[in-house]
Scaffold this motif. Structure first.
Motif, mmCIF file in Angstrom:
data_model
loop_
_atom_site.group_PDB
_atom_site.id
_atom_site.type_symbol
_atom_site.label_atom_id
_atom_site.label_comp_id
_atom_site.label_asym_id
_atom_site.label_seq_id
_atom_site.Cartn_x
_atom_site.Cartn_y
_atom_site.Cartn_z
ATOM 1 N N TYR A 163 57.116 70.494 29.973
ATOM 2 C CA TYR A 163 56.772 71.123 28.186
ATOM 3 C C TYR A 163 55.530 70.733 28.330
ATOM 4 C CZ TYR A 163 62.191 69.142 28.485
ATOM 5 O OH TYR A 163 63.293 69.615 28.492
ATOM 6 N N PRO A 164 55.153 70.840 26.967
ATOM 7 C CA PRO A 164 54.022 70.891 26.541
ATOM 8 C C PRO A 164 53.788 69.273 25.667
ATOM 9 C CG PRO A 164 54.849 71.506 24.295
ATOM 10 C CD PRO A 164 55.791 71.652 25.446
ATOM 11 N N LEU A 165 53.632 68.615 26.811
ATOM 12 C CA LEU A 165 53.206 66.592 26.857
ATOM 13 C C LEU A 165 52.306 66.073 27.618
ATOM 14 C CD1 LEU A 165 57.264 65.948 25.998
ATOM 15 C CD2 LEU A 165 54.936 65.504 24.745
ATOM 16 N N ILE A 166 51.883 64.943 27.902
ATOM 17 C CA ILE A 166 51.548 64.723 28.784
ATOM 18 C C ILE A 166 51.808 63.168 28.659
ATOM 19 C CG2 ILE A 166 48.302 64.066 29.589
ATOM 20 C CD1 ILE A 166 47.401 66.582 28.918
ATOM 21 N N PHE A 167 51.742 62.204 29.477
ATOM 22 C CA PHE A 167 51.636 61.126 29.527
ATOM 23 C C PHE A 167 50.693 60.161 30.136
ATOM 24 C CE2 PHE A 167 56.411 62.063 30.180
ATOM 25 C CZ PHE A 167 56.908 61.086 29.934
ATOM 26 N N ARG A 168 49.638 59.700 28.821
ATOM 27 C CA ARG A 168 48.620 59.082 29.121
ATOM 28 C C ARG A 168 48.636 57.723 30.064
ATOM 29 N NH1 ARG A 168 44.771 62.957 28.398
ATOM 30 N NH2 ARG A 168 45.128 63.810 26.308
ATOM 31 N N GLN A 169 49.973 56.671 29.640
ATOM 32 C CA GLN A 169 50.537 55.409 29.927
ATOM 33 C C GLN A 169 52.140 54.741 29.791
ATOM 34 O OE1 GLN A 169 49.427 51.640 27.712
ATOM 35 N NE2 GLN A 169 47.330 51.739 29.295
ATOM 36 N N ILE A 170 52.071 54.457 30.928
ATOM 37 C CA ILE A 170 53.747 54.045 31.037
ATOM 38 C C ILE A 170 53.151 51.934 31.409
ATOM 39 C CG2 ILE A 170 56.005 53.787 31.939
ATOM 40 C CD1 ILE A 170 56.072 57.006 31.723
ATOM 41 N N ARG A 171 53.558 51.705 30.774
ATOM 42 C CA ARG A 171 53.345 50.333 31.551
ATOM 43 C C ARG A 171 54.634 49.254 31.204
ATOM 44 N NH1 ARG A 171 50.475 46.942 28.021
ATOM 45 N NH2 ARG A 171 49.940 48.496 26.159
ATOM 46 N N ILE A 172 54.863 48.368 31.570
ATOM 47 C CA ILE A 172 55.288 47.204 31.052
ATOM 48 C C ILE A 172 54.448 46.429 29.768
ATOM 49 C CG2 ILE A 172 56.389 44.820 31.715
ATOM 50 C CD1 ILE A 172 58.460 46.593 32.672
ATOM 51 N N ARG A 173 55.565 46.231 28.908
ATOM 52 C CA ARG A 173 54.943 45.603 27.799
ATOM 53 C C ARG A 173 55.427 43.769 28.108
ATOM 54 N NH1 ARG A 173 57.289 45.530 22.023
ATOM 55 N NH2 ARG A 173 56.080 43.799 20.455
ATOM 56 N N GLN A 174 53.865 43.403 27.995
ATOM 57 C CA GLN A 174 54.230 41.833 29.111
ATOM 58 C C GLN A 174 53.978 40.615 26.971
ATOM 59 O OE1 GLN A 174 53.809 40.683 31.510
ATOM 60 N NE2 GLN A 174 53.172 42.756 32.810
ATOM 61 N N GLY A 175 54.803 39.664 27.459
ATOM 62 C CA GLY A 175 55.340 39.413 26.324
ATOM 63 C C GLY A 175 56.198 39.246 26.188
ATOM 64 N N SER A 176 57.115 40.704 25.802
ATOM 65 C CA SER A 176 58.419 40.819 24.920
ATOM 66 C C SER A 176 59.594 40.364 25.459
ATOM 67 C CB SER A 176 57.478 42.557 25.070
ATOM 68 O OG SER A 176 58.387 43.120 26.722
ATOM 69 N N GLY A 177 59.358 39.525 26.662
ATOM 70 C CA GLY A 177 60.465 38.686 26.821
ATOM 71 C C GLY A 177 60.594 37.734 26.506
ATOM 72 N N GLY A 178 60.043 36.898 25.198
ATOM 73 C CA GLY A 178 60.065 35.929 24.622
ATOM 74 C C GLY A 178 59.760 34.649 26.338
ATOM 75 N N LYS A 179 59.953 33.623 25.683
ATOM 76 C CA LYS A 179 60.243 31.931 26.407
ATOM 77 C C LYS A 179 60.646 31.197 26.395
ATOM 78 C CE LYS A 179 55.381 32.109 23.424
ATOM 79 N NZ LYS A 179 54.619 31.155 22.399
ATOM 80 N N GLY A 180 60.460 30.103 27.724
ATOM 81 C CA GLY A 180 62.017 30.423 28.020
ATOM 82 C C GLY A 180 61.944 29.112 29.203
#
Length: 279
Positions: free
Chosen positions: A250-267
């Motif tokens: 496909y005419p696509l380029i991946f610039r970045q794939i990463r875990i979204r830190q802090g999105s899992g909430g607190k506890g």
């Protein structure tokens, strides 16, 4: 192979090119595996006898009952309202040797449609997740789980209801309802909700090709552990698409794939983090 059915499928405008030819190529390999299994059974008749399989199933039934007996008996009622106006009602009851799951009162299907088999499978999957044990799939385990899904409801849809939405979002909703009920009955083993379904990114190109990619959230935390980052909790396929292969096709380029830190909430125990992708 039923050539008439294959020809009908191939004639559909959305059928992939070369579908029938590829299937014809794959079938000999599949048949070879079946023949190998038949040889294995023939050489090990005692292992695969009905008497042995009954002992095997009885063993796992007694094993699951011993686990259920460790928990207090009780019942819980759950209601899940969908954006479509559909409603899932569940009355769960845990006894000394059975988990009874009654979905009476669940609304008729509008967009989300499941078969009764898919509903039963989602319930067994939820029990396995709650116990954090890999339950073997056999009649011994099944005999401990009673599921009642009224015919015509979204959890036991009738032909010709389309089941695609049910097999994606629907099974996750059913499993989540069962987890909520079990967490109420056994608060010492609570599990937070996981993402029902992934976010889907879709691209359509001028070359009449299309590409879609799931972006998974995390699984919910339990009363004793963190959730898992970026995982579709109810999908057991560990295969991941190759970035290099996607960029080649496909005419696509991946610039970045990463875990979204802090999105899992607190506890004390946090939920699993989500994912970020940059194209």
């Amino acid at each position: 192979l039923n050539s008439a059915i294959l020809s009908a499928i191939s004639a559909h405008p959305l059928c992939p090119p070369g579908f029938e030819e590829r299937l014809q190529q794959v079938m000999p390999k599949m048949l070879a595996h079946i023949d190998s299994f038949r040889d294995l059974v023939e050489k090990n008749k005692d292992l695969f006898s009905k008497a042995t399989l009954k002992i095997y199933q009885k063993h796992f039934r007694e094993w699951l009952i011993s686990i259920l007996n460790e928990f207090p008996q009780g019942e819980a009622k759950i209601e899940l309202s969908l954006d479509t106006g559909e409603l899932i009602r569940l009355h769960a009851e845990l006894t000394d040797n059975h988990l009874h799951l009654d979905f009476s009162g669940t609304s008729a299907s509008k967009r989300v449609c499941l078969t009764d088999g898919a509903t039963f499978g989602a319930c067994v999957g939820a029990l396995s997740a709650f116990l954090q044990k890999n339950l073997p799939i056999n009649s011994g385990i099944f005999s401990c789980v009673n599921v009642s899904a009224p015919l015509g409801s979204l959890l036991n849809s009738k032909y010709p209801s389309p089941t695609f939405k049910g097999m994606t979002d629907g099974t996750s909703l059913v499993a989540s309802a069962v987890l909520m009920a079990l967490s109420k009955i056994i608060p010492t083993h609570q599990m937070s909700m996981s993402v029902f379904s992934p976010t889907m990114i879709s691209f359509e190109f001028n070359s009449n090709t299309s590409f879609f990619d799931p972006i998974y959230g995390g699984s919910g935390a339990s009363s004793s552990s963190n959730g898992t980052d970026s995982v579709q909790y109810w999908v057991r396929n560990n295969l991941q698409p190759s970035v290099e292969e996607i960029e080649r096709l496909y005419p696509l380029i991946f610039r970045q794939i990463r875990i979204r830190q802090g999105s899992g909430g607190k506890g004390q125990y946090r939920g699993g983090h989500g994912l970020t992708k940059v194209f």
